[in-house]
Design a protein around this motif. Structure first.
Motif, PDB file in Angstrom:
ATOM      1  N   VAL A  34       0.795  -1.325  -0.083  1.00 20.79           N
ATOM      2  CA  VAL A  34      -0.146   0.091  -0.105  1.00 20.79           C
ATOM      3  C   VAL A  34       0.817   1.342  -0.017  1.00 20.79           C
ATOM      4  N   PRO A  35       0.851   2.008  -1.061  1.00 16.81           N
ATOM      5  CA  PRO A  35       1.815   3.230  -0.978  1.00 16.81           C
ATOM      6  C   PRO A  35       1.401   4.556  -0.185  1.00 16.81           C
ATOM      7  N   GLU A  36       2.384   5.323  -0.109  1.00 16.70           N
ATOM      8  CA  GLU A  36       2.309   6.225   0.866  1.00 16.70           C
ATOM      9  C   GLU A  36       0.834   7.415   0.349  1.00 16.70           C
ATOM     10  N   VAL A  37      -0.052   7.339   0.905  1.00 15.89           N
ATOM     11  CA  VAL A  37      -1.171   8.146   0.644  1.00 15.89           C
ATOM     12  C   VAL A  37      -0.968   9.743   0.677  1.00 15.89           C
ATOM     13  N   ALA A  38      -0.427  10.151   1.627  1.00 14.92           N
ATOM     14  CA  ALA A  38      -0.068  11.606   1.649  1.00 14.92           C
ATOM     15  C   ALA A  38       0.632  12.135   0.499  1.00 14.92           C
ATOM     16  N   GLY A  39       1.813  11.329   0.240  1.00 10.93           N
ATOM     17  CA  GLY A  39       2.528  11.601  -1.017  1.00 10.93           C
ATOM     18  C   GLY A  39       1.796  11.797  -2.164  1.00 10.93           C
ATOM     19  N   LEU A  40       0.856  10.809  -2.287  1.00 16.12           N
ATOM     20  CA  LEU A  40      -0.075  10.763  -3.602  1.00 16.12           C
ATOM     21  C   LEU A  40      -0.884  12.120  -3.605  1.00 16.12           C
ATOM     22  N   ALA A  41      -1.323  12.461  -2.530  1.00 16.72           N
ATOM     23  CA  ALA A  41      -2.307  13.695  -2.389  1.00 16.72           C
ATOM     24  C   ALA A  41      -1.299  14.693  -2.564  1.00 16.72           C
ATOM     25  N   PHE A  42      -0.150  14.927  -2.032  1.00 16.25           N
ATOM     26  CA  PHE A  42       0.692  16.059  -2.302  1.00 16.25           C
ATOM     27  C   PHE A  42       1.102  16.182  -3.825  1.00 16.25           C
ATOM     28  N   ALA A  43       1.374  15.099  -4.357  1.00 14.96           N
ATOM     29  CA  ALA A  43       1.609  14.834  -5.902  1.00 14.96           C
ATOM     30  C   ALA A  43       0.499  15.540  -6.793  1.00 14.96           C
ATOM     31  N   MET A  44      -0.789  15.327  -6.252  1.00 16.74           N
ATOM     32  CA  MET A  44      -1.733  15.817  -6.948  1.00 16.74           C
ATOM     33  C   MET A  44      -2.182  17.261  -6.802  1.00 16.74           C
ATOM     34  N   ALA A  45      -1.440  17.868  -5.590  1.00 19.23           N
ATOM     35  CA  ALA A  45      -1.630  19.343  -5.299  1.00 19.23           C
ATOM     36  C   ALA A  45      -2.755  19.651  -4.896  1.00 19.23           C
ATOM     37  N   LEU A  46      -3.119  18.502  -4.103  1.00 19.64           N
ATOM     38  CA  LEU A  46      -4.433  18.811  -3.255  1.00 19.64           C
ATOM     39  C   LEU A  46      -4.564  19.643  -2.177  1.00 19.64           C
ATOM     40  N   ASP A  65      -4.270  22.702   0.422  1.00 22.62           N
ATOM     41  CA  ASP A  65      -4.594  24.058   0.267  1.00 22.62           C
ATOM     42  C   ASP A  65      -4.473  24.689   1.596  1.00 22.62           C
ATOM     43  N   GLY A  66      -4.016  25.995   1.698  1.00 21.36           N
ATOM     44  CA  GLY A  66      -3.346  26.534   3.133  1.00 21.36           C
ATOM     45  C   GLY A  66      -4.496  27.043   3.960  1.00 21.36           C
ATOM     46  N   ARG A  67      -5.932  26.937   3.263  1.00 22.65           N
ATOM     47  CA  ARG A  67      -7.114  27.565   4.037  1.00 22.65           C
ATOM     48  C   ARG A  67      -7.200  26.523   5.238  1.00 22.65           C
ATOM     49  N   ALA A  68      -7.935  26.977   6.249  1.00 24.66           N
ATOM     50  CA  ALA A  68      -8.299  26.084   7.472  1.00 24.66           C
ATOM     51  C   ALA A  68      -9.562  25.098   6.738  1.00 24.66           C
ATOM     52  N   ASP A  69     -10.374  25.560   6.132  1.00 21.89           N
ATOM     53  CA  ASP A  69     -11.354  24.586   5.342  1.00 21.89           C
ATOM     54  C   ASP A  69     -10.714  23.778   4.272  1.00 21.89           C
ATOM     55  N   GLY A  70      -9.773  24.205   3.663  1.00 27.78           N
ATOM     56  CA  GLY A  70      -9.102  23.378   2.728  1.00 27.78           C
ATOM     57  C   GLY A  70      -8.335  22.294   3.394  1.00 27.78           C
ATOM     58  N   ARG A  71      -7.597  22.459   4.266  1.00 27.07           N
ATOM     59  CA  ARG A  71      -6.768  21.569   5.015  1.00 27.07           C
ATOM     60  C   ARG A  71      -7.866  20.502   5.614  1.00 27.07           C
ATOM     61  N   LYS A  72      -9.055  20.713   6.077  1.00 28.44           N
ATOM     62  CA  LYS A  72      -9.757  19.867   6.518  1.00 28.44           C
ATOM     63  C   LYS A  72     -10.177  18.939   5.431  1.00 28.44           C
ATOM     64  N   ILE A  73     -10.591  19.445   4.241  1.00 30.43           N
ATOM     65  CA  ILE A  73     -11.140  18.691   3.241  1.00 30.43           C
ATOM     66  C   ILE A  73      -9.794  18.074   2.731  1.00 30.43           C
ATOM     67  N   PHE A  74      -8.665  18.264   2.573  1.00 30.98           N
ATOM     68  CA  PHE A  74      -7.447  17.475   2.130  1.00 30.98           C
ATOM     69  C   PHE A  74      -7.333  16.506   3.135  1.00 30.98           C
ATOM     70  N   GLY A  94      -2.111  21.032  11.999  1.00 35.81           N
ATOM     71  CA  GLY A  94      -3.400  21.814  12.646  1.00 35.81           C
ATOM     72  C   GLY A  94      -4.604  21.594  12.153  1.00 35.81           C
ATOM     73  N   ALA A  95      -4.645  20.233  11.635  1.00 35.00           N
ATOM     74  CA  ALA A  95      -6.105  19.923  11.011  1.00 35.00           C
ATOM     75  C   ALA A  95      -6.670  18.687  11.989  1.00 35.00           C
ATOM     76  N   THR A  96      -6.776  18.779  13.296  1.00 35.26           N
ATOM     77  CA  THR A  96      -7.008  17.888  14.010  1.00 35.26           C
ATOM     78  C   THR A  96      -8.546  17.622  14.177  1.00 35.26           C
ATOM     79  N   GLU A  97      -9.238  18.453  13.563  1.00 38.02           N
ATOM     80  CA  GLU A  97     -10.659  18.514  13.568  1.00 38.02           C
ATOM     81  C   GLU A  97     -11.207  17.680  12.480  1.00 38.02           C
ATOM     82  N   VAL A  98     -10.228  16.944  11.835  1.00 41.18           N
ATOM     83  CA  VAL A  98     -10.867  16.342  10.413  1.00 41.18           C
ATOM     84  C   VAL A  98     -11.573  15.046  11.193  1.00 41.18           C
ATOM     85  N   ASP A  99     -12.943  14.959  10.736  1.00 43.45           N
ATOM     86  CA  ASP A  99     -13.939  13.950  11.137  1.00 43.45           C
ATOM     87  C   ASP A  99     -13.228  12.526  11.101  1.00 43.45           C
TER      88      ASP A  99
END
Length: 197
Positions: A36-48, A50-59, A103-108
């Motif tokens: 199973v590959p590194e998921v965070a790396g895949l997401a960063f590579a896709m430029a997902l 976002d510096g905004r708080a709501d963007g971090r939560k979605i990310f 700082g995205a500890t509110e992620v459901d």
């Protein structure tokens, strides 16, 4: 009776040997291993990101959902093998650590799978720590992800905090000669535990 699937996570700072050791184990034990590959790396590579708080939560919600789904698919594939083993590059440990570091500890999705719920997902976690003499390489990779070196160090500290929360985390970070020694130690420990022999 079919042997139970064993789930082994490799975590550690950038350039600590995770992907290389997983690749060696997968090649040596072809037919028994699903990676199973590194998921965070895949997401960063896709430029997902976002510096905004709501963007971090979605990310991080996206990373968490993708991690869960990849593990489910890998488990279904692995369960068709003889004495199956899943090797995870970072796994959910690092999803939690990245969320904490940003700082995205509110992620459901992290509520149910937060630190108390992460370790039971896996049989073993190998902490490979920090690579030796590769700060420049770690900086280059960080820059490729749009992270600064201070961000990489903050993530590494968050990872360390997550790793220390359970006794099933095996610290092989201090293997004296770097990745080669770490790889040999990991292989010996997996053989001693009759996981990959």
């Amino acid at each position: 009776m079919t042997p139970a699937l064993r789930k082994i996570v490799f975590t550690g700072a950038p350039c600590s040997g995770k992907t290389e050791i997983i690749g060696r184990l997968a090649a040596r034990h072809a037919g028994r291993v699903v990676v199973v590959p590194e998921v965070a790396g895949l997401a960063f590579a896709m430029a997902l990101a976002d510096g905004r708080a709501d963007g971090r939560k979605i990310f991080f919600e996206a990373i968490a959902a993708l991690q869960v789904r990849l593990e489910e698919v890998a488990e279904a594939c692995a369960n068709r093998l003889d004495r199956p083993v899943m090797l995870l590059d970072r796994g959910f440990f690092d999803v939690v650590a990245y969320a904490e570091a940003y700082g995205a500890t509110e992620v459901d999705a992290l509520g149910a799978l937060g630190p108390g719920g992460v370790v039971p997902r896996y049989d073993l976690v190998f902490n490979l720590g920090t690579a030796f003499g590769v700060v420049d390489e770690a900086t280059r990779r960080a820059n490729n992800r749009g992270e600064s070196l201070p961000q990489v160090l903050r993530i590494a500290e968050a990872l360390g905090s997550v790793w220390r929360r359970d006794h099933r985390v095996i610290d092989v970070a201090m293997a004296p000669a770097g990745i080669e020694d770490k790889a040999r130690l990991v292989e010996r420990l997996l053989a001693d535990a009759d996981i990959l022999t």
